[in-house]
Design a protein around this motif. Sequence first.
Motif, short mmCIF file in Angstrom:
data_model
loop_
_atom_site.label_atom_id
_atom_site.label_comp_id
_atom_site.label_asym_id
_atom_site.label_seq_id
_atom_site.Cartn_x
_atom_site.Cartn_y
_atom_site.Cartn_z
N ILE A 56 -45.21 8.57 22.16
CA ILE A 56 -43.93 8.30 21.55
C ILE A 56 -43.34 7.04 22.50
O ILE A 56 -42.68 6.18 22.07
CB ILE A 56 -43.27 9.51 21.74
CG1 ILE A 56 -43.59 10.51 20.82
CG2 ILE A 56 -41.70 9.39 21.58
CD1 ILE A 56 -43.11 12.16 21.18
N GLN A 82 -44.60 3.83 21.13
CA GLN A 82 -43.90 3.61 20.22
C GLN A 82 -42.53 3.03 20.23
O GLN A 82 -41.99 2.01 19.57
CB GLN A 82 -44.05 4.80 19.14
CG GLN A 82 -45.41 5.21 18.34
CD GLN A 82 -45.23 6.28 17.60
OE1 GLN A 82 -44.27 6.94 17.49
NE2 GLN A 82 -46.45 6.87 17.19
N MET A 83 -41.83 3.70 21.21
CA MET A 83 -40.66 3.21 21.64
C MET A 83 -40.40 1.81 22.02
O MET A 83 -39.59 0.97 21.80
CB MET A 83 -39.81 4.25 22.43
CG MET A 83 -39.47 5.63 21.72
SD MET A 83 -38.20 5.39 20.57
CE MET A 83 -36.95 5.11 21.56
N LYS A 110 -40.97 -0.34 19.24
CA LYS A 110 -39.79 -0.69 18.57
C LYS A 110 -38.70 -1.33 19.30
O LYS A 110 -37.92 -2.23 18.76
CB LYS A 110 -39.31 0.85 18.21
CG LYS A 110 -39.96 1.52 17.18
CD LYS A 110 -39.53 2.96 17.20
CE LYS A 110 -40.15 3.72 15.95
NZ LYS A 110 -39.54 5.25 16.09
N LYS A 151 -29.82 8.93 22.79
CA LYS A 151 -31.18 9.59 22.93
C LYS A 151 -31.88 9.47 24.39
O LYS A 151 -32.77 10.52 24.90
CB LYS A 151 -32.19 8.85 21.91
CG LYS A 151 -31.93 9.17 20.48
CD LYS A 151 -32.69 8.21 19.57
CE LYS A 151 -32.39 8.47 18.13
NZ LYS A 151 -33.20 7.64 17.37
N ASP A 197 -39.98 15.38 17.76
CA ASP A 197 -40.59 15.04 16.24
C ASP A 197 -39.43 14.52 15.50
O ASP A 197 -39.30 13.41 14.59
CB ASP A 197 -41.41 15.77 15.65
CG ASP A 197 -42.82 15.95 16.83
OD1 ASP A 197 -43.49 17.19 16.78
OD2 ASP A 197 -43.28 14.96 17.23
N LYS A 226 -36.27 13.93 16.29
CA LYS A 226 -35.59 12.60 16.62
C LYS A 226 -36.15 11.27 16.26
O LYS A 226 -35.58 10.35 16.30
CB LYS A 226 -35.43 12.76 18.28
CG LYS A 226 -34.22 14.32 18.67
CD LYS A 226 -34.29 14.09 20.26
CE LYS A 226 -33.15 15.10 20.62
NZ LYS A 226 -33.13 15.46 22.20
N CYS A 227 -37.51 11.39 16.61
CA CYS A 227 -38.34 10.21 16.28
C CYS A 227 -38.07 9.94 14.78
O CYS A 227 -38.09 8.60 14.47
CB CYS A 227 -39.81 10.63 16.48
SG CYS A 227 -40.27 10.49 18.25
N SER A 228 -38.34 10.85 13.87
CA SER A 228 -37.81 10.69 12.30
C SER A 228 -36.58 10.06 12.32
O SER A 228 -36.68 8.84 11.39
CB SER A 228 -38.39 12.03 11.52
OG SER A 228 -37.34 12.95 11.93
N LEU A 233 -34.89 8.31 14.39
CA LEU A 233 -34.88 6.90 15.11
C LEU A 233 -35.63 5.96 14.12
O LEU A 233 -35.14 4.75 13.63
CB LEU A 233 -35.33 7.01 16.33
CG LEU A 233 -34.95 7.61 17.52
CD1 LEU A 233 -35.91 7.57 18.64
CD2 LEU A 233 -33.70 6.46 17.78
N GLU A 234 -36.74 6.55 13.48
CA GLU A 234 -37.22 5.52 12.34
C GLU A 234 -36.50 5.10 11.06
O GLU A 234 -36.28 4.05 10.66
CB GLU A 234 -38.81 6.22 11.88
CG GLU A 234 -39.92 6.42 12.95
CD GLU A 234 -41.16 7.11 12.38
OE1 GLU A 234 -42.14 7.09 13.01
OE2 GLU A 234 -40.87 7.86 11.39
#
Length: 680
Positions: free
Chosen positions: A434, A437-438, A441, A462, A513, A515-517, A519-520
């Motif tokens: 994660i 990925q961040m 991003k 976040k 998970d 939170k990641c969605s 963020l996406e």
Amino acid sequence: REEDFEVIDKKQLPDAAELRNEEKAKPEEARWSAPILSLAKKASENLALSYGSALKSASLVGLMSKPGSSDSPAKTSARCHTMEERANLMNMMKLSIKILIQSALSLGRTLDSDFPPLQQFFVVLEHCLKHGLKVKKTFIGQNKSFFGPLELVEKLCPEASDIATSVKNLPELKTAVGRGRAWLYLALMQKKLADYLKVLLDHKHLLSEFYEPDALMMEEEGAVIVGLLVGLNVIDANLCLKGEDLDSQVGVIDFSLYLKETQDSDGKQDGGITAVLDQKHYVEELNRHLSCTVADLQNKIDCLEKTNSKLQEELAAATDRIGSLQEEQQQLKQQNELIRERSEKSVEVTKEDTKVELDTYKQSRQGLDEMYSDVWKQLKEEKKIRLELEKELELQIGMKTEMEIAMKLLEKDTHEKQDTLVALRQQLEEVKAINLQMFHKSQNAECSLQQKTEAISSFEGKTNEMMSSMKQMEERLQQAEKARQAAEERCTKMKQELAGRLDSCRQQMSQLDSKCSNLEKELKSEKEQRQTLQKELHQEKDATTLLKTELQQMEGLKKELRKLQDENQQLKKVHEEQEQALEEMGLHLSQSKLKMEDIKEVNKALKGHTWLKDDEATHCKQCKKEFSISRRKHHCRNCGDIFCNTCSSNELALPSYPKPVRVCDNCHTLLLQRCSSNSS
């Protein structure tokens, strides 16, 4: 004793009675010169009465001698000879003046330089002035001329300055004799010859430089001659100095003019008839000249009328054209004003639009710059946080190894713990993924320059949640350490705690998970916003291109405005030139009208002018003074009226007279004005 001249004979001299009979026998056609004839009669009587005494004195000149004189016979003979010369010259002057006055009165007109009695008068006068002149010696030779004493008149009498200047300005005269003759001609025409010579005789101390003591001008005979010259004021002479050779003329006295011829009554009648015929021819010639001038003036009037009509037509056409041009100019002015208003409005609108767009663009650019700076700061903070997390992860890994060693020691009791640790490792690996990925991003976020403040605030929230979760993990690790220390004693408790912890970790993972969605989704929305911003930027670029094209169009409109202004100025110049032409046409018209009026006045004057008779006039027409012996009558050759000498002292050349003749003051001013207007 006999004289040298053959003329001195009493039988040949006319008496006063004969002169009166001759005057009575003259025809009635000569009545127009009655006052002049009366003056001439008185002068001739005085001359005739003085002839006897003059002849007697001349005959006794040779016999006169002083009894007590002790001079030699040569001196006495020389004196007698000079006295005889003076007497003879005085008598010749009397005869020449008498013949000149009689012949001039018989003709009844102005005398020319070709008139024989006038020529003989000047010859005799020249001999009188030359008598007793002193000889002046110069480097060139001896000089003996009578122009020297005549030059003194200019100093003594300022009125004679005009004569002296005119004589000096004549280029044809090269000798002093010619200048003296020209001076005598001009003085006679001015009728001031006697006055000028009288001024000279009054200053004999100045004449002594030029004359001998026994000269004629120094004796009493000079005063007598000056008195005789007064009678010449009756004569009108018009002498032309140009074209005459005054330097080389030979002064010879013609005695045939002074011999009295016996004339009977038939001869007198023939003389009267010839005088009448001369006057008739003179009048016919005047009429012919006047008719010619009238015809010429009528032709000029016709030509001027034609030109006046043409000028009027041209003026009307010009006025019409000027009116049309003025209308066109007004239309062009209105069009120019409309174009100016439109262009100014369009320029103002475009300026306002450009200002608004520039303001919006500046504001958006400032906002984007602020967002970019904020995002850049956040990325730096996140990098720092990531480094700290990596360090913590390394510490966790070390703790994990220690836990494995402890689990090996506690093989039986720690199998479940190992499973939990594996699960924890998996969770950590997922967290690493994660984080990676961040990281990616964040790299994408660095490339994008247009993120909003809401995304930044969400990122901050976040990161705070992550920090709280990490703190919770640290607390859990501390609890695990405590549990490890009390593993032997609290194995059962650890299992329960680990199970609860596993549940909490699973819940946390699900939350991460979600939170990641989220963020996406936020990144997608930010991408969409970036695309919209790019579209807006493209639209702004298109608007700027349109503004540039409009500015180019405005420049073209400005050029057209300048062209129109230049054309307007040219039209104004053409208008001004046409106005000047119209003013000149008006001046020409006014001048032609003035000429027409002058010509009409001339025609009226020519039709109305008549030769006034001498008997009809007793007073001067201008100054209203009565005529007398001293104030004589003079005809104006232009209008025909009778004036005194002061009111008719001017002379001008007229169409009917080839040479300058006497004209009154009014006619003189009118003729000069016409000449000046014609010349202009």
